[in-house]
Design an enzyme around this catalytic site. Sequence first.
Site, mmCIF file in Angstrom:
data_model
loop_
_atom_site.group_PDB
_atom_site.id
_atom_site.type_symbol
_atom_site.label_atom_id
_atom_site.label_comp_id
_atom_site.label_asym_id
_atom_site.label_seq_id
_atom_site.Cartn_x
_atom_site.Cartn_y
_atom_site.Cartn_z
ATOM 1 N N ASN A 188 -2.116 -8.089 7.419
ATOM 2 C CA ASN A 188 -2.844 -7.245 8.366
ATOM 3 C C ASN A 188 -3.350 -6.027 7.592
ATOM 4 O O ASN A 188 -2.589 -5.131 7.285
ATOM 5 C CB ASN A 188 -1.910 -6.828 9.510
ATOM 6 C CG ASN A 188 -2.594 -5.918 10.500
ATOM 7 O OD1 ASN A 188 -3.795 -5.653 10.402
ATOM 8 N ND2 ASN A 188 -1.844 -5.425 11.475
ATOM 9 N N LYS B 97 -5.237 -3.791 8.569
ATOM 10 C CA LYS B 97 -5.419 -2.617 9.441
ATOM 11 C C LYS B 97 -6.782 -1.965 9.134
ATOM 12 O O LYS B 97 -7.710 -2.664 8.734
ATOM 13 C CB LYS B 97 -4.232 -1.663 9.301
ATOM 14 C CG LYS B 97 -2.890 -2.391 9.515
ATOM 15 C CD LYS B 97 -1.697 -1.496 9.710
ATOM 16 C CE LYS B 97 -0.453 -2.347 9.905
ATOM 17 N NZ LYS B 97 0.751 -1.565 10.185
ATOM 18 N N HIS C 91 -0.784 -5.831 18.725
ATOM 19 C CA HIS C 91 -0.083 -5.090 17.672
ATOM 20 C C HIS C 91 0.435 -3.773 18.250
ATOM 21 O O HIS C 91 -0.210 -3.165 19.113
ATOM 22 C CB HIS C 91 -1.029 -4.828 16.493
ATOM 23 C CG HIS C 91 -0.298 -4.314 15.291
ATOM 24 N ND1 HIS C 91 0.056 -2.992 15.159
ATOM 25 C CD2 HIS C 91 0.195 -4.952 14.205
ATOM 26 C CE1 HIS C 91 0.729 -2.840 14.024
ATOM 27 N NE2 HIS C 91 0.824 -4.024 13.427
ATOM 28 N N GLU D 142 0.395 -0.894 17.183
ATOM 29 C CA GLU D 142 -0.546 0.227 17.070
ATOM 30 C C GLU D 142 -1.578 0.176 18.203
ATOM 31 O O GLU D 142 -1.990 1.214 18.718
ATOM 32 C CB GLU D 142 -1.206 0.218 15.674
ATOM 33 C CG GLU D 142 -0.207 0.658 14.607
ATOM 34 C CD GLU D 142 -0.381 0.008 13.251
ATOM 35 O OE1 GLU D 142 -1.451 -0.548 12.964
ATOM 36 O OE2 GLU D 142 0.597 0.057 12.456
ATOM 37 N N GLU E 19 7.629 -7.697 15.434
ATOM 38 C CA GLU E 19 7.477 -6.537 14.560
ATOM 39 C C GLU E 19 8.181 -5.339 15.187
ATOM 40 O O GLU E 19 7.600 -4.659 16.047
ATOM 41 C CB GLU E 19 5.990 -6.203 14.380
ATOM 42 C CG GLU E 19 5.174 -7.311 13.774
ATOM 43 C CD GLU E 19 3.935 -6.769 13.087
ATOM 44 O OE1 GLU E 19 3.840 -6.921 11.863
ATOM 45 O OE2 GLU E 19 3.073 -6.165 13.761
ATOM 46 N N GLY F 258 5.562 0.229 8.513
ATOM 47 C CA GLY F 258 5.037 1.307 7.676
ATOM 48 C C GLY F 258 6.067 2.365 7.312
ATOM 49 O O GLY F 258 5.719 3.440 6.826
ATOM 50 N N SER G 183 7.504 -3.650 7.032
ATOM 51 C CA SER G 183 7.936 -3.297 5.674
ATOM 52 C C SER G 183 8.378 -4.512 4.851
ATOM 53 O O SER G 183 9.347 -4.434 4.086
ATOM 54 C CB SER G 183 9.031 -2.226 5.711
ATOM 55 O OG SER G 183 8.537 -1.037 6.293
#
Length: 247
Positions: A10, A12, A94, A96, A164, A170, A210
Amino acid sequence: MGRKFCVGGNWKMNGDKASITELCKILSAGPLDPNTEVVVGCPSLYITFAKPLLPATIGVAAQNCYKVPKGAFTGEISPAMLKDVGADWVILGHSERRAIFKESDELVGEKVEHALAEGLKVIACIGETLEEREAGKTEEVVFRQTGVIAKYVKDWTNVVLAYEPVWAIGTGKTATPQQAQEVHAALRKWLAEKVSKDVSDNLRIQYGGSVTAANCKELASQPDIDGFLVGGASLKPEFVQIVNAKQ
Ligand code: 13P
């Protein structure tokens, strides 16, 4: 038939023509384990640019789409448009998108339904926040998110679920293989009870958060981890090692 290991990158909101060209060269050189399915989640704007630079064996995903084919939805992109420019997959839900862009469970479900109906394959993301984990609510949250997705999916063939945990994204704080395996196994049990034994046996569940070349092999050895969704490390040459985690 076992579940084919599936690794997604991904990207992003990262990359430009120069860096995407470099990354595609690295992916083309591989070598990539032929027993692993590979997908890269490219910014929509660069799909037509990246696609011809990638080996045909690598699927290209968008990172979002809207829930209807066309119309007055300024700034949105439909699955039909993504297909038209060569995308094979879309990443939906996702964390985010859920946290920053306030996407609800229902909206994610509707997007998954429409993307599948239009012929895209879907990586559907779920995962708990640190607060939710510390409150002992991990299973409640991932079952709720998966439950809403399940309401909108009739045929799971073209779906991959990505677990996730938000606290691992991250942050450099990877879930331990045991923590990830525990949630994946719980999800599989939930699927067997609420959807079907067949879906529970065959649906691929990726872990994301991660993942690096250093931790991927141990994670990949867990029986219910069927691949990864990789953020930061998917922009680096080490993504090749992550794709090859099963070797
Ligand atoms: P990182 O691998 O950078 O933690 O990101 C994970 C992720 O969000 C993939 O979708």
